[in-house]
Design a protein around this motif. Structure first.
Motif, PDB file in Angstrom:
ATOM      1  N   THR A 251      -6.572   4.179  -3.533  1.00  0.00           N
ATOM      2  CA  THR A 251      -7.788   3.956  -3.834  1.00  0.00           C
ATOM      3  C   THR A 251      -8.589   5.276  -3.575  1.00  0.00           C
ATOM      4  OG1 THR A 251      -7.835   1.768  -3.042  1.00  0.00           O
ATOM      5  CG2 THR A 251     -10.056   2.885  -3.003  1.00  0.00           C
ATOM      6  N   GLN A 252      -8.805   6.079  -4.596  1.00  0.00           N
ATOM      7  CA  GLN A 252      -9.622   7.384  -4.691  1.00  0.00           C
ATOM      8  C   GLN A 252     -11.186   7.467  -3.975  1.00  0.00           C
ATOM      9  OE1 GLN A 252      -8.804   7.832  -8.826  1.00  0.00           O
ATOM     10  NE2 GLN A 252      -7.599   9.560  -8.538  1.00  0.00           N
ATOM     11  N   VAL A 253     -11.701   6.255  -4.281  1.00  0.00           N
ATOM     12  CA  VAL A 253     -13.237   6.157  -3.822  1.00  0.00           C
ATOM     13  C   VAL A 253     -13.531   4.896  -3.364  1.00  0.00           C
ATOM     14  CG1 VAL A 253     -15.691   6.103  -4.515  1.00  0.00           C
ATOM     15  CG2 VAL A 253     -14.102   7.965  -5.502  1.00  0.00           C
ATOM     16  N   VAL A 254     -13.881   4.593  -2.405  1.00  0.00           N
ATOM     17  CA  VAL A 254     -14.656   3.361  -1.696  1.00  0.00           C
ATOM     18  C   VAL A 254     -16.064   3.496  -1.687  1.00  0.00           C
ATOM     19  CG1 VAL A 254     -14.264   4.087   0.796  1.00  0.00           C
ATOM     20  CG2 VAL A 254     -14.509   1.597   0.324  1.00  0.00           C
ATOM     21  N   ILE A 255     -16.463   2.360  -2.163  1.00  0.00           N
ATOM     22  CA  ILE A 255     -18.130   2.153  -2.165  1.00  0.00           C
ATOM     23  C   ILE A 255     -18.319   1.236  -1.032  1.00  0.00           C
ATOM     24  CG2 ILE A 255     -20.001   1.786  -3.498  1.00  0.00           C
ATOM     25  CD1 ILE A 255     -18.556   2.268  -5.925  1.00  0.00           C
TER      26      ILE A 255
ATOM     27  N   MET B 299      -8.403   5.317   7.910  1.00  0.00           N
ATOM     28  CA  MET B 299      -7.072   5.168   8.190  1.00  0.00           C
ATOM     29  C   MET B 299      -6.030   5.154   6.957  1.00  0.00           C
ATOM     30  SD  MET B 299      -4.703   4.695  10.462  1.00  0.00           S
ATOM     31  CE  MET B 299      -5.517   4.248  11.858  1.00  0.00           C
ATOM     32  N   LYS B 300      -6.553   4.815   5.962  1.00  0.00           N
ATOM     33  CA  LYS B 300      -5.863   4.588   4.559  1.00  0.00           C
ATOM     34  C   LYS B 300      -6.046   5.850   3.576  1.00  0.00           C
ATOM     35  CE  LYS B 300      -5.664  -0.252   4.165  1.00  0.00           C
ATOM     36  NZ  LYS B 300      -4.074  -0.222   3.985  1.00  0.00           N
ATOM     37  N   GLY B 301      -6.589   6.850   4.110  1.00  0.00           N
ATOM     38  CA  GLY B 301      -6.757   8.127   3.687  1.00  0.00           C
ATOM     39  C   GLY B 301      -7.700   8.486   2.240  1.00  0.00           C
ATOM     40  N   VAL B 302      -8.342   7.302   1.913  1.00  0.00           N
ATOM     41  CA  VAL B 302      -9.133   7.245   0.775  1.00  0.00           C
ATOM     42  C   VAL B 302     -10.397   8.873   0.678  1.00  0.00           C
ATOM     43  CG1 VAL B 302     -11.202   6.446  -0.434  1.00  0.00           C
ATOM     44  CG2 VAL B 302      -9.325   4.933   0.735  1.00  0.00           C
TER      45      VAL B 302
ATOM     46  N   VAL C 280     -11.037   6.493 -12.408  1.00  0.00           N
ATOM     47  CA  VAL C 280     -11.263   6.763 -11.120  1.00  0.00           C
ATOM     48  C   VAL C 280     -10.835   5.483 -10.525  1.00  0.00           C
ATOM     49  CG1 VAL C 280     -12.552   7.306  -8.983  1.00  0.00           C
ATOM     50  CG2 VAL C 280     -12.911   8.633 -11.093  1.00  0.00           C
ATOM     51  N   ARG C 281      -9.912   5.352  -9.593  1.00  0.00           N
ATOM     52  CA  ARG C 281      -9.527   4.251  -8.838  1.00  0.00           C
ATOM     53  C   ARG C 281     -10.566   4.019  -7.751  1.00  0.00           C
ATOM     54  NH1 ARG C 281      -4.495   7.089  -9.790  1.00  0.00           N
ATOM     55  NH2 ARG C 281      -4.648   7.826  -7.714  1.00  0.00           N
ATOM     56  N   VAL C 282     -11.280   2.911  -7.914  1.00  0.00           N
ATOM     57  CA  VAL C 282     -12.337   2.616  -6.982  1.00  0.00           C
ATOM     58  C   VAL C 282     -12.560   1.336  -6.561  1.00  0.00           C
ATOM     59  CG1 VAL C 282     -14.022   2.590  -8.880  1.00  0.00           C
ATOM     60  CG2 VAL C 282     -14.934   2.909  -6.506  1.00  0.00           C
TER      61      VAL C 282
ATOM     62  N   PHE D 184       0.657  -1.177   0.220  1.00  0.00           N
ATOM     63  CA  PHE D 184       0.078   0.121  -0.047  1.00  0.00           C
ATOM     64  C   PHE D 184       0.924   1.146  -0.157  1.00  0.00           C
ATOM     65  CE2 PHE D 184      -2.225   3.491   2.192  1.00  0.00           C
ATOM     66  CZ  PHE D 184      -3.340   3.439   1.504  1.00  0.00           C
ATOM     67  N   GLY D 185       1.909   1.292   0.899  1.00  0.00           N
ATOM     68  CA  GLY D 185       3.006   2.412   0.866  1.00  0.00           C
ATOM     69  C   GLY D 185       3.488   2.755  -0.275  1.00  0.00           C
ATOM     70  N   PHE D 186       3.941   1.582  -1.100  1.00  0.00           N
ATOM     71  CA  PHE D 186       4.622   1.624  -2.282  1.00  0.00           C
ATOM     72  C   PHE D 186       3.749   2.147  -3.305  1.00  0.00           C
ATOM     73  CE2 PHE D 186       6.871  -0.087  -5.960  1.00  0.00           C
ATOM     74  CZ  PHE D 186       8.034   0.280  -5.656  1.00  0.00           C
TER      75      PHE D 186
END
Length: 478
Positions: free
Chosen positions: A291-295, A342-345, A322-324, A45-47
């Motif tokens: 991830t730009q959007v989480v549904i 936490m992951k900043g989405v 969009v990365r979703v 995820f960090g990478f």
């Protein structure tokens, strides 16, 4: 990737050091448990954040630079050629002495930076004025035997993501223009990360070893210390003379070239995470969020209809680039919110039976926590417009916080007090002795002379009382 401990919570960001270390682990940026001091492992995820960030700088550089790759190992005879340069790095170099069990005839340095690896090749490549300007860059790992307290992404023994550009020019003035262009590029790079930076010309005792002068950009961290997040160095013809880099000018004369180099490391990731993050975790600008959007489907009845709507929204957004992702796990909605916060989405979309009845979805912003209902018919446009709004809001917030923590100071006592909270702007006569005395008495360091500030007054140096039109940034630094 094994799951982290269930809903482990971060300490308050007011305790920045503890918050920072825990955030890297809980948000899965870097694992600090690798058994070599000063070396760390990127979580996937960090990478992915790193990849998105460095894609920005590649895009900016690729307009008039070319990417390349030079070897990690530098022969001792080449490394030792530039005396002033080596003096700046001699305590930091890792040396390879053996090949297997056989002692090497020539020691090999692991690059602390690549001037002495690249410039022997530039000597072969640069022949004529038609070859200039030459602008190359690489993104590589570098090694420095850091003896101070190491800190992930900030102070490392293996820098895993060092972007270094090396340019060659016909004249000193053309090289100076390239240094200015490098700083402009870095300011734009950090604007894309929604981070304001302060450019300043470093004092003579803090310039890059072997350079005529150095300009750097600094960011302000939450604990009031500054982080140097980019440097550009005018090398003059110093390295050209050492490595015999000449070109034939239009009159047929052999002339020494003039050079620059400029670099950014994964410190850009450190300031990105630290500037925007909060007590809930990361806050990421949309452009670099993995991830730009989480549904989140809200399923308590009509599960098939809800999931179908979520998949339709996902498909529409993905078609727009969009990365979703859809989180249709069995976890409680609250646990899902916690995970993705936490992951900043940047955006969360909630869709439940009531929303479907209204032909709408609930849109939640990570940066402000604001929630609003929007029509499903215009969901793509709503999301894309929120991305722009979030980007602007993050930069405006960070800029306001920086400006509030730059303090005009006229005495050493003022400086000592103000650098506990931020950056002091202090008169300086320009004499090295006064500058070093100011450093010592204030318990902080001169960053440099602002390059984006026109002084229109006169001041008194707080050390010698001489009148001056120059002020410098002074701050505690990492």
């Amino acid at each position: 990737m094994a799951e982290q401990e269930k809903e482990a919570t971060l300490p308050s960001k007011e305790n920045f050091s503890e918050w920072y270390n825990d955030m890297l682990q809980i948000a899965e940026i870097m694992d600090v448990r690798y058994p070599v001091k000063g070396s760390y492992v990127w979580y996937p995820f960090g990478f992915s954040i790193r990849r998105n960030v460095y894609d920005i700088i590649r895009g900016l550089l690729d307009k008039d630079h070319q990417e390349t790759l030079f070897p990690l190992l530098i022969p001792e005879n080449e490394f030792m050629k530039e005396a002033e340069h080596i003096k700046g790095f001699e305590e930091e170099v890792y040396w390879v002495l053996n090949g297997g069990t056989t002692p090497l005839d020539v020691k090999l340095a692991l690059r602390p930076t690549s001037e002495t690896a690249i410039y022997p090749m530039y000597r072969l490549w640069v022949r004529s004025h038609a070859d200039l300007p030459l602008k190359l860059y690489q993104i590589v790992n570098t090694f420095r035997y850091e003896t101070k307290h190491t800190r992930p992404l900030i102070r490392l023994r293996e820098i895993t993501s060092f972007k270094e550009a090396h340019t060659v020019h016909a004249t000193w003035d053309e090289a100076a223009s390239q240094v200015d262009e490098a700083i402009r590029l870095y300011i734009e790079f950090y604007r894309r990360l929604a981070i304001p930076v302060l450019p300043s010309k470093r004092p003579s005792w803090d310039k890059f070893p072997g350079a005529d002068y150095t300009i750097a950009v600094d960011s302000l961290m939450p604990d009031g210390k500054t982080l140097q997040v980019g440097t550009a160095h005018h090398l003059g013809d110093n390295f050209a003379k050492t490595f015999d880099i000449k070109y034939e000018d239009i009159d047929g004369e052999q002339v020494y070239a003039h050079q620059t180099c400029y670099g950014v490391s994964e410190r850009c990731i450190a300031t990105l995470l630290s500037t925007h993050g909060d007590d809930k975790g990361l806050v990421l600008p949309p452009e670099i969020a993995p991830t730009q959007v989480v549904i989140i489907p809200i399923i308590f009845k009509e599960p098939e209809a809800v999931l179908n709507a979520c998949n339709d929204v996902k498909a529409e957004l993905e078609a727009a680039g969009v990365r979703v992702t859809i989180d249709d796990s069995d976890k409680r909605p609250g646990s899902k919110y916690y995970k993705w916060e936490m992951k900043g989405v940047p955006l969360r979309i909630e869709i439940g039976p009531r929303d479907l009845k209204n032909e709408a979805a609930m849109l939640a912003r990570r940066d402000t926590g604001e929630k609003e209902q929007v029509p499903l018919s215009s969901i793509k446009d709503e999301v894309l417009s929120r991305f722009e709004i979030i980007q602007v809001a993050l930069l405006e917030k960070a800029t306001a916080e920086l400006n509030e923590r730059i303090f005009d100071c006229s005495t050493v006592d003022d400086v000592k007090e103000r650098v506990q909270d931020g950056i002091a702007l202090v008169p300086w006569c320009g004499e090295e002795k006064c500058g070093l005395d100011l450093d010592e008495q204030a318990g902080a360091g001169i960053l440099g002379i602002p390059t984006d500030m026109d002084e229109d007054g006169t001041y008194k140096c707080p050390i010698c009382s001489k009148e001056t039109r120059t002020r410098v940034y002074v701050a505690r630094t990492y």
